[in-house]
Design a protein around this motif. Structure first.
Motif, mmCIF file in Angstrom:
data_model
loop_
_atom_site.group_PDB
_atom_site.id
_atom_site.type_symbol
_atom_site.label_atom_id
_atom_site.label_comp_id
_atom_site.label_asym_id
_atom_site.label_seq_id
_atom_site.Cartn_x
_atom_site.Cartn_y
_atom_site.Cartn_z
ATOM 1 N N LEU A 179 48.090 27.378 39.903
ATOM 2 C CA LEU A 179 48.206 28.636 39.332
ATOM 3 C C LEU A 179 47.599 29.903 40.370
ATOM 4 O O LEU A 179 47.970 30.517 41.050
ATOM 5 N N GLN B 255 46.328 28.799 43.554
ATOM 6 C CA GLN B 255 47.345 29.300 44.559
ATOM 7 C C GLN B 255 47.575 31.376 44.732
ATOM 8 O O GLN B 255 46.976 31.473 46.112
ATOM 9 N N ARG B 256 46.924 31.597 43.729
ATOM 10 C CA ARG B 256 46.768 33.209 43.771
ATOM 11 C C ARG B 256 45.528 33.188 44.393
ATOM 12 O O ARG B 256 45.625 34.455 45.049
ATOM 13 N N ARG B 257 44.567 32.726 44.170
ATOM 14 C CA ARG B 257 43.176 33.418 45.085
ATOM 15 C C ARG B 257 43.274 33.016 46.916
ATOM 16 O O ARG B 257 43.068 33.556 47.356
ATOM 17 N N GLU C 195 46.379 32.940 48.236
ATOM 18 C CA GLU C 195 47.333 33.813 48.516
ATOM 19 C C GLU C 195 45.894 35.333 48.619
ATOM 20 O O GLU C 195 46.139 36.404 50.286
ATOM 21 N N ALA C 196 45.496 36.269 47.721
ATOM 22 C CA ALA C 196 44.452 37.298 48.280
ATOM 23 C C ALA C 196 43.949 36.424 49.634
ATOM 24 O O ALA C 196 43.826 37.843 50.152
#
Lengths: 225, 67
Positions: free
Chosen positions: A132, A135-137, A139-140
């Motif tokens: 997770l 994934q966030r990194r 997307e950022a």
């Protein structure tokens, strides 16, 4: 059988490049458009590396002198009449698009996580958290990349392409004169985000921009409306 | 308009030729003009391309693809 590579504006002579199976490129004019194709008695189209580059080289041969709309890989017609019949209903839209794309090329940016998540991790919860977080990194970074690179681009499309997997893949429409600046901006992004591998390939013909669909379309269909 | 460099020259590329191939295949199979001719590739063929590409991707040292 006719294999179609590209549509372009007026073209006096076929480019001196070989198409699939070493066939010479031929051209046919339909109004102010020109279709670039090759003729084959029999063509068993295999989706392999050689065929992919053969298609691309034919497209690039046209692109070296003028604006081009590449055709979807594997587009064939029984004969020239069928090609003409298919082209005529789209002629206005294609002409307009050729004008809009003049002076532009496509650049492909790919963002890959460098450290793969360890599938052997004993703790399932930890694995999911790591996944997770990664994934966030990603997307950022994708968001940051989109915003920062748009300074040098005309349009962009994020493609949820089948090959992507964990990769974020973004297509940019860039004016030819901005290619170097764009390329340097990717290099700067790479320095800022060392945990990802950024790649930038091109200049490609505007494969992802053959229609004027809005950016960020999730559709993989490129059909001209 | 004249474009001095192209994708197959790889002059503007930060990626390896394998990365360029993956980018090319993505564009060939999902981009480009569709005129309503026959798309001769079956879906199964396209899946096959991606299966072989994935094998290729996993063999590409991604660290080298950054620059």
């Amino acid at each position: 059988m006719i294999y179609l590579y590209a549509i372009t504006g007026p073209l006096t002579e076929p480019p001196e490049e070989q198409g699939l199976a070493g066939a010479p490129l031929e051209t046919v004019g339909v109004g102010s458009l020109t279709a670039v194709y090759s003729s084959h008695e029999q063509l068993e189209l295999r989706p392999d590396v050689e065929s992919a580059w053969a298609h691309e080289h034919a497209v690039e041969a046209v692109m070296s002198s003028q604006t081009v709309l590449p055709a979807r890989f594997g587009t064939t017609f029984p004969g020239l009449d069928e090609l003409r019949d298919a082209l005529i209903p789209h002629a206005d839209a294609l002409e307009r698009r050729l004008e809009e794309l003049e002076g532009c090329v496509e650049l492909a940016v790919r963002i890959d996580p460098l450290i793969p998540i360890d599938g052997q991790m004993a703790d399932g919860r930890q694995y999911l958290m790591e996944k997770l977080f990664a994934q966030r990194r990603r997307e950022a970074l994708a968001e940051s990349a989109l915003a920062c690179l748009m300074e040098f681009a005309v349009a962009s499309r994020v493609a949820p392409t089948p090959s992507s997997g964990e990769t974020v893949s973004i297509s940019y429409l860039v004016q030819t004169r901005e290619v170097r600046r764009f390329s340097r901006a990717v290099a700067r992004l790479q320095t800022r985000w060392p945990e990802f591998a950024l790649s930038c390939t091109g200049p490609w013909a505007p494969y992802s921009f053959v229609t004027d669909e809005p950016a960020l379309s999730t559709s993989t269909e490129a059909e001209i409306a | 308009m004249s474009i001095g460099t192209t994708a197959s020259d790889g002059l503007a590329s930060h990626g390896s030729r394998d990365v360029a191939l993956i980018d090319l295949v993505d564009r060939l199979l999902a981009g480009g003009v569709v005129l309503g001719g026959d798309i001769t590739l079956a879906v199964a063929d396209i899946d096959l391309v991606y299966v072989s590409l994935r094998a290729l991707i996993s063999s590409v040292p991604v660290t080298g693809a950054g620059r």
